[in-house]
Motif scaffolding. Structure first.
Motif, PDB file in Angstrom:
ATOM      1  N   PRO A  33      10.119  -7.848  11.347  1.00 21.02           N
ATOM      2  CA  PRO A  33       9.287  -8.290  10.614  1.00 21.02           C
ATOM      3  C   PRO A  33       8.865  -7.196   9.852  1.00 21.02           C
ATOM      4  N   ALA A  34       8.211  -7.578   8.287  1.00 21.45           N
ATOM      5  CA  ALA A  34       7.961  -6.079   7.589  1.00 21.45           C
ATOM      6  C   ALA A  34       6.504  -5.913   7.923  1.00 21.45           C
ATOM      7  N   MET A  35       6.478  -4.312   7.869  1.00 24.99           N
ATOM      8  CA  MET A  35       5.704  -3.719   7.852  1.00 24.99           C
ATOM      9  C   MET A  35       4.123  -3.491   6.613  1.00 24.99           C
ATOM     10  N   GLU A  36       3.518  -3.734   6.180  1.00 24.28           N
ATOM     11  CA  GLU A  36       2.790  -3.955   5.185  1.00 24.28           C
ATOM     12  C   GLU A  36       1.773  -2.290   5.584  1.00 24.28           C
ATOM     13  N   LEU A  37       1.533  -2.418   4.260  1.00 21.89           N
ATOM     14  CA  LEU A  37       0.573  -0.906   4.153  1.00 21.89           C
ATOM     15  C   LEU A  37      -0.558  -1.439   2.880  1.00 21.89           C
ATOM     16  N   SER A  38      -1.794  -1.292   3.660  1.00 22.71           N
ATOM     17  CA  SER A  38      -2.832  -1.745   2.581  1.00 22.71           C
ATOM     18  C   SER A  38      -2.955  -0.341   2.046  1.00 22.71           C
ATOM     19  N   CYS A  39      -3.607  -0.357   1.022  1.00 26.73           N
ATOM     20  CA  CYS A  39      -3.911   1.316   0.308  1.00 26.73           C
ATOM     21  C   CYS A  39      -4.113   0.978  -1.287  1.00 26.73           C
ATOM     22  N   TRP A  40      -5.212   2.097  -1.998  1.00 25.71           N
ATOM     23  CA  TRP A  40      -5.637   1.658  -3.183  1.00 25.71           C
ATOM     24  C   TRP A  40      -4.725   1.775  -4.287  1.00 25.71           C
ATOM     25  N   GLY A  41      -4.414   1.508  -5.418  1.00 25.51           N
ATOM     26  CA  GLY A  41      -3.380   1.253  -6.286  1.00 25.51           C
ATOM     27  C   GLY A  41      -3.544   2.566  -6.739  1.00 25.51           C
ATOM     28  N   GLY A  42      -2.746   2.704  -8.139  1.00 21.85           N
ATOM     29  CA  GLY A  42      -2.360   3.887  -9.197  1.00 21.85           C
ATOM     30  C   GLY A  42      -3.205   4.452 -10.526  1.00 21.85           C
ATOM     31  N   ASP A  43      -3.011   5.130 -10.615  1.00 20.63           N
ATOM     32  CA  ASP A  43      -3.262   5.530 -12.140  1.00 20.63           C
ATOM     33  C   ASP A  43      -2.640   6.643 -12.742  1.00 20.63           C
ATOM     34  N   TRP A  44      -2.648   6.930 -13.989  1.00 21.86           N
ATOM     35  CA  TRP A  44      -2.299   8.377 -14.872  1.00 21.86           C
ATOM     36  C   TRP A  44      -0.624   8.580 -13.935  1.00 21.86           C
ATOM     37  N   GLY A  45       0.126   8.282 -13.606  1.00 21.24           N
ATOM     38  CA  GLY A  45       1.428   8.456 -13.498  1.00 21.24           C
ATOM     39  C   GLY A  45       1.961   7.819 -11.408  1.00 21.24           C
ATOM     40  N   LEU A  46       0.965   7.775 -10.875  1.00 18.93           N
ATOM     41  CA  LEU A  46       0.631   8.256  -9.080  1.00 18.93           C
ATOM     42  C   LEU A  46       0.419   6.379  -9.007  1.00 18.93           C
ATOM     43  N   PRO A  47       1.565   6.633  -8.023  1.00 22.14           N
ATOM     44  CA  PRO A  47       1.235   5.099  -6.982  1.00 22.14           C
ATOM     45  C   PRO A  47       0.319   4.858  -6.755  1.00 22.14           C
ATOM     46  N   SER A  48      -0.555   5.786  -6.418  1.00 26.83           N
ATOM     47  CA  SER A  48      -2.028   5.619  -5.256  1.00 26.83           C
ATOM     48  C   SER A  48      -3.032   7.038  -6.005  1.00 26.83           C
ATOM     49  N   VAL A  49      -4.085   6.550  -6.345  1.00 30.44           N
ATOM     50  CA  VAL A  49      -4.532   7.856  -6.216  1.00 30.44           C
ATOM     51  C   VAL A  49      -5.522   8.530  -5.528  1.00 30.44           C
ATOM     52  N   HIS A  50      -5.622   7.917  -4.170  1.00 25.76           N
ATOM     53  CA  HIS A  50      -6.217   8.142  -2.861  1.00 25.76           C
ATOM     54  C   HIS A  50      -4.963   9.590  -1.963  1.00 25.76           C
ATOM     55  N   ALA A  51      -5.394  10.034  -2.222  1.00 30.28           N
ATOM     56  CA  ALA A  51      -4.968  11.019  -1.256  1.00 30.28           C
ATOM     57  C   ALA A  51      -4.381  10.545   0.035  1.00 30.28           C
ATOM     58  N   GLU A  52      -4.789  10.307   0.780  1.00 30.42           N
ATOM     59  CA  GLU A  52      -3.951   9.507   1.850  1.00 30.42           C
ATOM     60  C   GLU A  52      -3.108   8.633   2.245  1.00 30.42           C
ATOM     61  N   CYS A  53      -3.254   7.452   1.329  1.00 26.34           N
ATOM     62  CA  CYS A  53      -2.577   6.532   0.922  1.00 26.34           C
ATOM     63  C   CYS A  53      -1.516   7.494   0.068  1.00 26.34           C
ATOM     64  N   LEU A  54      -1.283   8.278  -0.255  1.00 24.24           N
ATOM     65  CA  LEU A  54       0.153   8.849  -0.797  1.00 24.24           C
ATOM     66  C   LEU A  54       0.505   9.488   0.229  1.00 24.24           C
ATOM     67  N   VAL A  55      -0.370  10.092   0.647  1.00 21.88           N
ATOM     68  CA  VAL A  55       0.948  11.146   2.349  1.00 21.88           C
ATOM     69  C   VAL A  55       2.144   9.578   3.061  1.00 21.88           C
ATOM     70  N   VAL A  56       0.876   8.568   3.515  1.00 19.13           N
ATOM     71  CA  VAL A  56       1.915   7.494   3.787  1.00 19.13           C
ATOM     72  C   VAL A  56       2.570   6.829   3.198  1.00 19.13           C
ATOM     73  N   MET A  57       2.063   7.332   1.772  1.00 19.00           N
ATOM     74  CA  MET A  57       3.398   6.256   0.829  1.00 19.00           C
ATOM     75  C   MET A  57       4.785   7.325   0.178  1.00 19.00           C
ATOM     76  N   ALA A  58       4.140   8.887   0.691  1.00 15.08           N
ATOM     77  CA  ALA A  58       5.292   9.381  -0.015  1.00 15.08           C
ATOM     78  C   ALA A  58       6.407   9.704   1.906  1.00 15.08           C
ATOM     79  N   TYR A  59       5.568   9.788   2.218  1.00 13.17           N
ATOM     80  CA  TYR A  59       6.423   9.126   4.185  1.00 13.17           C
ATOM     81  C   TYR A  59       8.052   8.531   4.470  1.00 13.17           C
TER      82      TYR A  59
END
Length: 312
Positions: A3-29
């Motif tokens: 089964p697929a793992m789903e990640l709920s997070c805030w969206g992005g802008d200004w060239g970022l996949p997310s503008v939320h720091a902790e969401c970016l941590v998980v997305m980058a990892y």
């Protein structure tokens, strides 16, 4: 099929996949270790199962907080730190604790407490992505939570006033940035040529600070005086998030355009050289080809003399 793992997070802008720091941590990892996450962009926190983001969902398992999510991914065999030594693992924990103590309060203040930044950038951005009437309430709630988090860690004696707290958190953050810059040096990542958990945390905390166009830029200006940290953020965005962005970052786009121009020039140069060679061949005296029976080549010589052979 798993089964697929789903990640709920805030969206992005200004060239970022997310503008939320902790969401970016998980997305980058997840990008670093190849974890197959399905990203669900939310428009308000009550759509997240536990009322906060990032949140990872797998079957009936719901996990929040970056450290817990990363530990869960490691248990699923997605481990970006598998090549680290015991000492490097201990260094990772120490640096993450430093980031959360020294840098995160200043990042939260820059986004949610600094009045000019909050009213001109942070609040309008989040409010535009939250349905009415929550758009009036939720950004103010998030701002209050950020201030409480800062005061909880920095508001005790001898710092009693908000002005004293602000001065101290920015001093601590600048010292932390200097330490990170010295630790990174000229390496692409903090432990060599492969990104790890520490790189995910540093990227998550620095990238929004680096990319969001704030009117008050005290900490942002200091970060931009440390070019290796800026290049670090740009390289991760280009290498690991390029396919998810509407376009490359301005600095990254300049690099891409320059490389494309060099490649085009090289191809044109090679084409002109080939045309000149063809003209010379046409003008040179022609000789009849030798008969194959007159060529006496050994097996090894035949292989080495082949005109189509490519050198390694």
């Amino acid at each position: 099929m798993a089964p697929a793992m789903e990640l709920s997070c805030w969206g992005g802008d200004w060239g970022l996949p997310s503008v939320h720091a902790e969401c970016l941590v998980v997305m980058a990892y997840a990008r670093f270790c190849g974890a197959p996450l399905k990203v669900n962009v939310i428009d308000h926190l009550w759509r997240a199962p536990r009322g906060s983001v990032p949140v990872l969902i797998l079957n009936d398992t719901v996990i929040s907080q970056p450290a817990k999510i990363l530990n869960f991914l490691r248990k699923q065999k997605y481990n970006a730190d598998y090549e680290l030594s015991t000492k490097e693992g201990a260094d990772t924990l120490a640096y993450i604790a430093l980031l959360e103590e020294k840098l995160l309060p200043a990042v939260l203040h820059t986004f949610w407490v600094e009045a000019d930044n909050y009213y001109n950038v942070t609040k309008p951005w989040f409010a535009s992505r939250i349905p009415f009437p929550l758009s009036w309430y939720l950004p103010r709630k998030m701002s209050g939570e950020a201030l409480n988090r800062i005061l909880l860690t920095k508001g005790g004696p001898p710092l009693y006033s908000l002005t004293e707290v602000e001065a101290q958190i920015y001093r601590d953050a600048k010292e932390c940035l200097n330490l990170l810059s010295n630790r990174l040096g000229t390496s692409p990542f903090f432990f060599g040529n492969m990104p790890t958990t520490l790189d995910a945390f540093v990227f998550g905390f620095l990238a929004p600070l680096y990319k969001v166009p704030f009117p008050k830029t005290q900490l942002q200006d200091h970060l931009k005086q440390l070019p290796n940290l800026c290049h670090f953020c740009d390289d991760i965005l280009i290498c690991y998030f390029r396919s998810n962005l509407s376009g490359a970052t301005p600095a990254g786009q300049d690099t891409v355009d320059a490389n494309l121009q060099k490649l085009t020039q090289l191809v044109n140069k090679e084409s002109n050289l080939i045309e000149k060679m063809d003209d010379n061949l046409r003008k040179s005296p022609q000789h009849p080809p030798r008969k194959l029976t007159t060529l006496k080549l050994s097996t090894g010589g035949e292989a080495n003399s082949s005109p189509n052979r490519l050198s390694p």
